[in-house]
Design a protein around this motif. Sequence first.
Motif, PDB file in Angstrom:
ATOM      1  N   GLN A  26      -8.890 -13.542 -37.228  1.00 32.64           N
ATOM      2  CA  GLN A  26     -10.300 -14.349 -38.461  1.00 32.64           C
ATOM      3  C   GLN A  26     -10.135 -16.010 -38.259  1.00 32.64           C
ATOM      4  O   GLN A  26     -10.158 -16.596 -39.297  1.00 32.64           O
ATOM      5  N   LYS A  27      -8.572 -16.586 -38.009  1.00 32.97           N
ATOM      6  CA  LYS A  27      -8.515 -17.577 -37.252  1.00 32.97           C
ATOM      7  C   LYS A  27      -9.503 -18.834 -36.353  1.00 32.97           C
ATOM      8  O   LYS A  27     -10.109 -18.759 -36.020  1.00 32.97           O
ATOM      9  N   ASP A  28      -9.935 -19.836 -38.053  1.00 29.49           N
ATOM     10  CA  ASP A  28     -11.202 -20.301 -37.031  1.00 29.49           C
ATOM     11  C   ASP A  28     -11.055 -21.736 -36.387  1.00 29.49           C
ATOM     12  O   ASP A  28     -10.114 -22.495 -36.558  1.00 29.49           O
ATOM     13  N   THR A  29     -11.207 -21.348 -34.704  1.00 28.65           N
ATOM     14  CA  THR A  29     -10.605 -22.298 -34.038  1.00 28.65           C
ATOM     15  C   THR A  29     -12.641 -23.333 -33.571  1.00 28.65           C
ATOM     16  O   THR A  29     -12.919 -22.606 -33.357  1.00 28.65           O
ATOM     17  N   LEU A  30     -11.627 -24.694 -33.469  1.00 32.59           N
ATOM     18  CA  LEU A  30     -13.116 -25.129 -32.823  1.00 32.59           C
ATOM     19  C   LEU A  30     -12.217 -25.726 -32.024  1.00 32.59           C
ATOM     20  O   LEU A  30     -11.399 -26.352 -31.724  1.00 32.59           O
ATOM     21  N   PRO A  52      -3.569 -25.324 -40.569  1.00 38.13           N
ATOM     22  CA  PRO A  52      -2.709 -24.754 -38.981  1.00 38.13           C
ATOM     23  C   PRO A  52      -3.338 -22.821 -39.071  1.00 38.13           C
ATOM     24  O   PRO A  52      -4.378 -22.489 -38.878  1.00 38.13           O
ATOM     25  N   GLU A  53      -3.219 -22.522 -40.250  1.00 39.99           N
ATOM     26  CA  GLU A  53      -3.657 -20.658 -40.909  1.00 39.99           C
ATOM     27  C   GLU A  53      -5.121 -20.479 -40.732  1.00 39.99           C
ATOM     28  O   GLU A  53      -5.767 -19.818 -40.612  1.00 39.99           O
ATOM     29  N   GLU A  54      -5.929 -21.742 -41.757  1.00 39.50           N
ATOM     30  CA  GLU A  54      -7.400 -20.987 -41.315  1.00 39.50           C
ATOM     31  C   GLU A  54      -8.130 -21.926 -40.035  1.00 39.50           C
ATOM     32  O   GLU A  54      -8.236 -21.510 -40.273  1.00 39.50           O
ATOM     33  N   GLN A  55      -7.665 -23.466 -39.617  1.00 35.11           N
ATOM     34  CA  GLN A  55      -8.850 -23.746 -38.421  1.00 35.11           C
ATOM     35  C   GLN A  55      -8.123 -25.153 -37.656  1.00 35.11           C
ATOM     36  O   GLN A  55      -6.823 -24.923 -38.076  1.00 35.11           O
ATOM     37  N   ASP A 249     -23.782 -25.474 -35.699  1.00 42.06           N
ATOM     38  CA  ASP A 249     -21.945 -25.503 -35.920  1.00 42.06           C
ATOM     39  C   ASP A 249     -21.885 -26.249 -36.759  1.00 42.06           C
ATOM     40  O   ASP A 249     -20.944 -26.249 -37.339  1.00 42.06           O
ATOM     41  N   LYS A 250     -22.603 -27.327 -37.274  1.00 42.86           N
ATOM     42  CA  LYS A 250     -23.122 -27.694 -38.381  1.00 42.86           C
ATOM     43  C   LYS A 250     -21.631 -27.513 -40.028  1.00 42.86           C
ATOM     44  O   LYS A 250     -20.704 -28.618 -40.081  1.00 42.86           O
ATOM     45  N   ARG A 251     -21.911 -26.145 -40.001  1.00 43.16           N
ATOM     46  CA  ARG A 251     -20.877 -26.077 -41.070  1.00 43.16           C
ATOM     47  C   ARG A 251     -19.803 -25.939 -40.768  1.00 43.16           C
ATOM     48  O   ARG A 251     -18.316 -26.166 -41.614  1.00 43.16           O
ATOM     49  N   LYS A 252     -19.604 -24.907 -39.800  1.00 44.75           N
ATOM     50  CA  LYS A 252     -18.389 -24.618 -39.136  1.00 44.75           C
ATOM     51  C   LYS A 252     -17.473 -26.286 -38.415  1.00 44.75           C
ATOM     52  O   LYS A 252     -16.248 -26.733 -39.146  1.00 44.75           O
ATOM     53  N   VAL A 253     -18.205 -27.259 -38.350  1.00 45.58           N
ATOM     54  CA  VAL A 253     -17.579 -28.127 -37.431  1.00 45.58           C
ATOM     55  C   VAL A 253     -17.547 -29.576 -39.312  1.00 45.58           C
ATOM     56  O   VAL A 253     -16.388 -30.887 -38.574  1.00 45.58           O
ATOM     57  N   GLN A 254     -18.225 -29.653 -39.741  1.00 45.33           N
ATOM     58  CA  GLN A 254     -18.662 -30.273 -40.516  1.00 45.33           C
ATOM     59  C   GLN A 254     -16.564 -31.315 -41.398  1.00 45.33           C
ATOM     60  O   GLN A 254     -16.933 -32.527 -41.766  1.00 45.33           O
ATOM     61  N   ASP A 255     -15.933 -29.781 -41.430  1.00 45.10           N
ATOM     62  CA  ASP A 255     -14.676 -30.437 -42.775  1.00 45.10           C
ATOM     63  C   ASP A 255     -14.049 -31.411 -40.984  1.00 45.10           C
ATOM     64  O   ASP A 255     -13.558 -32.353 -41.990  1.00 45.10           O
TER      65      ASP A 255
END
Length: 278
Positions: A26-30, A52-55, A249-255
């Motif tokens: 489930q680790k989110d990779t950009l 790191p463990e989240e994204q 992808d806005k929600r995924k990359v916004q942070d």
Amino acid sequence: MNLKLSRQFITTIILLLLNVQFTIAQKDTLNGLGSDTMLPLMAALASNYGTPEEQVLEVEGGGSSLGFKGLDEYQAEFALSSRKVRSNEKTDIENNYDQLIEKVIAYDALSIIVHPSNPINKLTMKQLKGIFTGEIKNWSELGGEDLPIQVVTRDQYSGSYGFMTSVVIQSEKSPADVKEVHSNAGVVDKVSKIRGAIGYCGIAYVEEVVQPLSISSQPSNFVYPSFRNALNKQYPLSRPLYLYYRGSDKRKVQDFVNFALSDKGQQIIAHKGYIPVL
């Protein structure tokens, strides 16, 4: 340990292992792809970003054009670009019924560099164009040594090449013996080893083994590619550095975008030698 407890213990271990595997999965990779100029900046942001463990943010160079190709083919969430998107690139991406979003996260001063032994320390934009189109072939034509000029340039996928072509050269014409390299570091290395060489690189790549030149859009006003001159927008070859991403992808990359534009993100950008967004 009796049989019942043994089975419970084994079951618990299996569930724990499955949970670890699920967490890893489930680790989110950009994925960021594109501008070689922006790699040090993005690497610094990535190492200071989030949990790191989240994204995880992974970035790769290759040139601004490859970044837009990666977006079009859904191989990346970010295109890193040291030039503005071209109309055909934008159309290709948005043909998939998606919106292309543009964010400027920093500025750069494209530095014109020569061998440190070269007595020439300034050029006008007109002279620069003459050199990079092959009309000026010897440094003696500019008041320097009787030495052939060796032009070192980036490949066509590079945003720096695109910027030079559109802003400075304004032509596809180039010297017959031009040396093409595939990275900023490669330009610096090549120019440092050839006495008659001239090339260009991002300000963060300039080293003592080469000499940056002052540039003027008017004959009487030469500006050195320093951090301060780029920050004040006085240097004529200052340029924005972009992040492009799909609206889907806005929600995924916004942070991450918010982090890059935050006070901390901009301090990291300045520390790496780039110009923050004011």
